[in-house]
Design a protein around this motif. Sequence first.
Motif, PDB file in Angstrom:
ATOM      1  N   PHE A  11       2.667   2.257 -12.741  1.00  0.00           N
ATOM      2  CA  PHE A  11       3.697   2.935 -11.935  1.00  0.00           C
ATOM      3  C   PHE A  11       3.696   2.401 -10.502  1.00  0.00           C
ATOM      4  CE2 PHE A  11       4.925   6.510  -9.119  1.00  0.00           C
ATOM      5  CZ  PHE A  11       6.230   6.684  -9.550  1.00  0.00           C
ATOM      6  N   ARG A  12       2.518   2.244  -9.939  1.00  0.00           N
ATOM      7  CA  ARG A  12       2.397   1.695  -8.575  1.00  0.00           C
ATOM      8  C   ARG A  12       2.966   0.280  -8.513  1.00  0.00           C
ATOM      9  NH1 ARG A  12      -3.714   3.549  -6.999  1.00  0.00           N
ATOM     10  NH2 ARG A  12      -3.217   5.568  -6.101  1.00  0.00           N
ATOM     11  N   ARG A  13       2.633  -0.503  -9.509  1.00  0.00           N
ATOM     12  CA  ARG A  13       3.098  -1.901  -9.573  1.00  0.00           C
ATOM     13  C   ARG A  13       4.619  -1.955  -9.681  1.00  0.00           C
ATOM     14  NH1 ARG A  13       3.251  -6.091 -13.393  1.00  0.00           N
ATOM     15  NH2 ARG A  13       2.686  -8.072 -12.451  1.00  0.00           N
ATOM     16  N   LEU A  14       5.169  -1.072 -10.509  1.00  0.00           N
ATOM     17  CA  LEU A  14       6.618  -1.017 -10.708  1.00  0.00           C
ATOM     18  C   LEU A  14       7.341  -0.615  -9.423  1.00  0.00           C
ATOM     19  CD1 LEU A  14       8.828  -1.197 -12.996  1.00  0.00           C
ATOM     20  CD2 LEU A  14       8.556   1.248 -13.263  1.00  0.00           C
ATOM     21  N   CYS A  15       6.786   0.354  -8.713  1.00  0.00           N
ATOM     22  CA  CYS A  15       7.381   0.822  -7.452  1.00  0.00           C
ATOM     23  C   CYS A  15       7.366  -0.278  -6.390  1.00  0.00           C
ATOM     24  CB  CYS A  15       6.637   2.050  -6.922  1.00  0.00           C
ATOM     25  SG  CYS A  15       6.989   3.545  -7.854  1.00  0.00           S
ATOM     26  N   ILE A  16       6.285  -1.035  -6.333  1.00  0.00           N
ATOM     27  CA  ILE A  16       6.179  -2.132  -5.358  1.00  0.00           C
ATOM     28  C   ILE A  16       7.196  -3.227  -5.674  1.00  0.00           C
ATOM     29  CG2 ILE A  16       4.677  -4.033  -4.576  1.00  0.00           C
ATOM     30  CD1 ILE A  16       2.317  -1.940  -4.929  1.00  0.00           C
ATOM     31  N   LEU A  17       7.302  -3.586  -6.945  1.00  0.00           N
ATOM     32  CA  LEU A  17       8.229  -4.651  -7.348  1.00  0.00           C
ATOM     33  C   LEU A  17       9.685  -4.264  -7.148  1.00  0.00           C
ATOM     34  CD1 LEU A  17       6.474  -5.833 -10.643  1.00  0.00           C
ATOM     35  CD2 LEU A  17       6.489  -7.054  -8.479  1.00  0.00           C
TER      36      LEU A  17
END
Length: 471
Positions: free
Chosen positions: A33-39
């Motif tokens: 989820f964190r990775r998706l939000c950053i991207l």
Amino acid sequence: MGKKIKKGKEGPVKEYVSRTKALKKLQVNLKDFRRLCILKGIYPREPPQKLRKQHKTYYHNKDVAFLKNESILDTFRQRQAHLKKIRKALTRGDKLKAGRLRRNQPKDKLDHLVKERYPTFIDALNDLDDPLCLISLFASFPTHKELHIPNTLIRNCQKLINQFQLYVAAHHCLRKVFLSIKGIYYQAVIQGATITWIMPYPIQASLPLDVDYKIMMTFLEFYQVLIKFVNFKLLGQEIEITDFSEEVIKIKSATSNYQIDIDEAFKEDPTIQQLDQQQQETKKYSELFKGLKFFLYPEVPKASLEFIILSFGGEVMWENDNKNSLLTDPKITHVITERQVQKNKKKEYIQPQWVYDSINQLKLLSVADYAPESTLPPHLSPFEQLNLEEVQSESEDEDQQQKEHKPYQNNKKQKERQAKQQEKETKKLAETMLSRKNKRLYDMIKKKEDEEKQKKTKLQEKKKIIQSKQQ
């Protein structure tokens, strides 16, 4: 009587979702989820006072819905399934199959995200500050197995930053340079967009283990794709740089034929006037070091000096370079060194700061102030518009006062200013040390104080108006 509306069902409260609920909706773990939000460029939102709870992060409902339709979610799920297969193979003792599965792991394609986040090329250029800073930082890192920083990643970062600098140097886009404690600040103007980035000094960095490098790596993953797109758009092709100065000369010779000659009939047009202004400005910056040839000694920062000298129309050389350059070359006009060496009367011997100061003031400064092993004049920041002459005059006045043994007239004022600055710094430090809860309370108190001040000023203004009317 209408139906009673339940709490949290309608109104502004319903627009926000907590992180745990967002994870359930998307069916992903916290790491993904964190990775998706950053991207995707989505950040937590501050909800209204009614919904706020301690140690909880909230997201907008629309943002979560926007993430739900993302194709990267499928690759996350495929990867999880792939990891299960690897675990199964390892439990069975089939190491060959596990190795093959690891090599063929599903990878994320981030090309569509660049187009989605930056619809136009100027939007991408305006947002290049952070990507360039992070990529130049990773380019200076050493390889680290524990932190999962491979050599291929560092080389790719170096390649991307060199390609970007190649365009800046070849098209004379550089405007400001500043040597700070953190690193070297550069500012360039490309197609009307001002880009400022910092590059660390070429010193072996020691990586602290208390930093979360995983989050930095996710940002880097997207930034690499973005800068790859930008470099390709600017250069028109992917260039493998072996010799930086030779590649700059090649691009200059290719682009010299594309200069615009404006006819007198179209000179009054505002767009053509703007083009003419841009042409004159680039010409002014490109001719600062025209006809000058610099020889660099090994103790000076070669990469930085080569980049800035070529950007302003000069030539660079040093010992054991690809051209087999020698100090005895009669074409050399300036020698950049920090120590005393055997001097030739036909050449000027200077310290590296002369180049940076000349660029910021856009004129060739006197060489006498920048002789090797001499005390250098103050290196002022070009980003803060300070006048060097004023600073020099102030220092001269102070020296005269010291010689004459006169007491300082503004001694009290200076002390008061210093005290005020110290108070401000201590306040800022105290604010940074506050916890979340205390910071909220502090912000609320500050807000109330500001409101009271505004009320007082309004009342005073009203009083003045009434008094003026009575008179």
